[in-house]
Design an enzyme around this catalytic site. Structure first.
Site, PDB file in Angstrom:
ATOM      1  N   TYR A 146     -25.418  -4.207 -51.686  1.00  0.00           N
ATOM      2  CA  TYR A 146     -24.962  -5.311 -52.533  1.00  0.00           C
ATOM      3  C   TYR A 146     -25.703  -6.610 -52.246  1.00  0.00           C
ATOM      4  O   TYR A 146     -25.641  -7.554 -53.021  1.00  0.00           O
ATOM      5  CB  TYR A 146     -23.456  -5.549 -52.352  1.00  0.00           C
ATOM      6  CG  TYR A 146     -22.579  -4.371 -52.763  1.00  0.00           C
ATOM      7  CD1 TYR A 146     -23.122  -3.257 -53.384  1.00  0.00           C
ATOM      8  CD2 TYR A 146     -21.220  -4.384 -52.519  1.00  0.00           C
ATOM      9  CE1 TYR A 146     -22.327  -2.182 -53.737  1.00  0.00           C
ATOM     10  CE2 TYR A 146     -20.411  -3.308 -52.875  1.00  0.00           C
ATOM     11  CZ  TYR A 146     -20.977  -2.211 -53.482  1.00  0.00           C
ATOM     12  OH  TYR A 146     -20.189  -1.145 -53.826  1.00  0.00           O
ATOM     13  N   LYS A 195     -24.308   8.569 -44.481  1.00  0.00           N
ATOM     14  CA  LYS A 195     -24.978   9.651 -45.224  1.00  0.00           C
ATOM     15  C   LYS A 195     -26.279   9.942 -44.467  1.00  0.00           C
ATOM     16  O   LYS A 195     -27.384   9.816 -45.001  1.00  0.00           O
ATOM     17  CB  LYS A 195     -25.209   9.185 -46.671  1.00  0.00           C
ATOM     18  CG  LYS A 195     -25.680  10.260 -47.626  1.00  0.00           C
ATOM     19  CD  LYS A 195     -24.615  11.269 -47.987  1.00  0.00           C
ATOM     20  CE  LYS A 195     -25.184  12.339 -48.896  1.00  0.00           C
ATOM     21  NZ  LYS A 195     -24.283  13.499 -49.050  1.00  0.00           N
ATOM     22  N   ASP A 227     -19.401  11.910 -48.361  1.00  0.00           N
ATOM     23  CA  ASP A 227     -18.829  12.807 -49.376  1.00  0.00           C
ATOM     24  C   ASP A 227     -17.683  13.619 -48.771  1.00  0.00           C
ATOM     25  O   ASP A 227     -16.636  13.811 -49.410  1.00  0.00           O
ATOM     26  CB  ASP A 227     -19.908  13.726 -49.986  1.00  0.00           C
ATOM     27  CG  ASP A 227     -20.924  14.240 -48.966  1.00  0.00           C
ATOM     28  OD1 ASP A 227     -20.931  13.740 -47.819  1.00  0.00           O
ATOM     29  OD2 ASP A 227     -21.704  15.153 -49.289  1.00  0.00           O
ATOM     30  N   ASP A 251     -16.447   0.038 -49.918  1.00  0.00           N
ATOM     31  CA  ASP A 251     -15.880  -0.448 -51.172  1.00  0.00           C
ATOM     32  C   ASP A 251     -15.117   0.699 -51.857  1.00  0.00           C
ATOM     33  O   ASP A 251     -13.960   0.571 -52.267  1.00  0.00           O
ATOM     34  CB  ASP A 251     -17.043  -0.931 -52.052  1.00  0.00           C
ATOM     35  CG  ASP A 251     -16.588  -1.651 -53.301  1.00  0.00           C
ATOM     36  OD1 ASP A 251     -15.374  -1.859 -53.455  1.00  0.00           O
ATOM     37  OD2 ASP A 251     -17.456  -2.000 -54.131  1.00  0.00           O
ATOM     38  N   ASP A 255     -10.692   1.635 -51.591  1.00  0.00           N
ATOM     39  CA  ASP A 255      -9.857   1.748 -52.800  1.00  0.00           C
ATOM     40  C   ASP A 255      -9.179   3.108 -52.856  1.00  0.00           C
ATOM     41  O   ASP A 255      -8.010   3.219 -53.230  1.00  0.00           O
ATOM     42  CB  ASP A 255     -10.696   1.532 -54.063  1.00  0.00           C
ATOM     43  CG  ASP A 255     -10.721   0.070 -54.482  1.00  0.00           C
ATOM     44  OD1 ASP A 255     -10.370  -0.779 -53.636  1.00  0.00           O
ATOM     45  OD2 ASP A 255     -11.081  -0.219 -55.629  1.00  0.00           O
TER      46      ASP A 255
END
Ligand code: NAD
Length: 361
Positions: A146, A195, A227, A251, A255
């Site tokens: 980001y 990852k 994942d 992020d 959530d």
């Protein structure tokens, strides 16, 4: 002991929920022998109305000088509020991004806790929920994809977009230390999510986290691919204590984790820097649809205030007392409208604050 707390009540339900958090903090102070001195600061729409901008330099400085910042929420109804006629950099939310950046708040901490009494709101099956779960997502907040360089170029008549994911050792080390410190105050387990089978930034992440772990021999470290983590959160959320991860993975996972707890009015959060300093706020927004109606659930803000006592002021006993009081009120059958269920007693924002404060005294 005396502490200086900067208070940003903000917009919408902000002033109502912050008022209840202060009520509860003062009850904890009276019982555990500390005094909080509050300085009210303007941010978001409330600052636009007075200063024409969502955050002034004076406000940033006043916040910086405090021991911690307690915040409600900022923003209004984007369709009807005049704040949203302003250019993006002058809108309420710009104040929030600026204060996070100015105060170097790189570590976002979001607990996801399932209360026994609110199990009905959890979308998972009973056999998965068991006797509930209690985890914290620690998300890096000021680096990664980001904040990396981005551009869109044209090559051979075709547009191509490029986002850059970068992490330095220092950026990883400081958030990893924060995660291990928090794990030490909990069940002493860190799951570092990356990852590393694909990304270089993840391989560096993993090696720096392993280095940091050497200073925390009492904390167990495990690595998990992102994942797999997304699956494990709905398959067996009980296995997690502290999840440590980079900005974009955090992020998404935070959530997901908060959704499985079922209620937005219960979710606290903290944004921390390298020192003890932090900004504490509920995960939800300013809920303009219910503002000023004594309908808002103040518990997310009250639990954020408890985090402030624990992480910025080292008042763990008082923080425990607030969390226990929240549990007791739920056990006693009191609910605000958003978490109401059959057989319970519905109360308003102020009454909920009173009930929690009473159980601390
Ligand atoms: P929201 O979280 O404010 O509201 C979503 C829904 O949840 C609404 O129906 C609301 O009534 C309900 N809700 C939220 N908090 C509640 C509480 N404590 N008790 C009971 N019900 C609650 O999200 P939104 O409507 O998308 O955003 C409203 C405004 O808040 C926007 O201006 C947005 O930019 C801002 N916002 C601010 C922050 C922040 O200050 N950190 C975070 C998210 C959104």
């Amino acid at each position: 002991m005396n502490y200086n707390i900067a208070v940003i009540a903000g917009d919408g339900i902000g002033p109502e929920i912050v008022r209840e958090a202060r009520k509860v903090l003062d009850a904890a102070g009276a019982k555990y022998g500390f005094t909080l001195h509050y300085t009210d600061l303007l941010m978001g729409g409330a600052s636009i109305d007075v200063h024409g901008i969502p955050l002034t330099d004076e406000t940033i400085e006043a916040a910086r000088k405090s021991d911690a910042v307690l915040m409600g929420s900022i923003g209004g109804d984007a369709k009807t509020s005049p704040w949203y006629q302003l250019p993006p950099e002058k809108r309420p939310e710009a104040g929030l991004l600026k204060i996070r950046k100015s105060l170097n708040l790189f570590a976002n901490v979001r607990p996801a806790y399932l209360y026994e009494e609110l199990k009905g709101a959890c979308p998972l099956k009973d056999e998965i929920i068991g006797d509930g779960f209690d985890m914290v997502i620690m998300r890096e907040l000021t680096g990664g994809l980001y904040f990396g360089e981005r551009k869109t170029v044209e090559e051979n008549g075709e547009k191509k977009a490029i986002d850059t994911l970068t992490y330095s050792e220092g950026e990883i080390r400081r958030i990893a230390k924060r995660a291990f410190d928090i794990a030490r105050k909990r069940r002493k387990k860190v799951t570092s999510v990356d990852k590393a089978n694909v990304l270089d930034s993840s391989r560096l992440w993993r090696s720096v986290v392993e280095e940091v772990a050497k200073d925390y021999e009492d904390v167990t470290l495990e690595h998990m691919l992102v994942d797999n983590c997304a699956m494990q959160l709905v398959r067996d959320p009980k296995q997690f204590d502290v999840i440590l991860t980079e900005n974009m993975f955090g992020d998404i996972l935070s959530d997901e984790a908060s959704m499985v707890t079922g209620s937005i009015g219960m979710l606290s959060s903290a944004s921390l820097n390298e020192t003890k300093f932090g900004l504490y706020e509920p995960s939800h927004g300013s809920a303009p649809d219910i503002a000023g109606k004594d309908l808002a659930n103040p518990i997310a803000t009250i639990l954020s205030a408890a985090m402030m006592l624990r992480y910025s002021l080292d008042l763990d006993e008082a923080a425990d007392a607030i969390e226990a009081a929240v549990k007791q009120v739920l056990k006693d059958g009191f609910r605000t409208g958003d978490i109401m269920s059959e057989g319970c007693t519905q109360v308003g924002t102020a009454k909920m604050g009173d009930l929690i404060a009473e159980r601390i005294r």
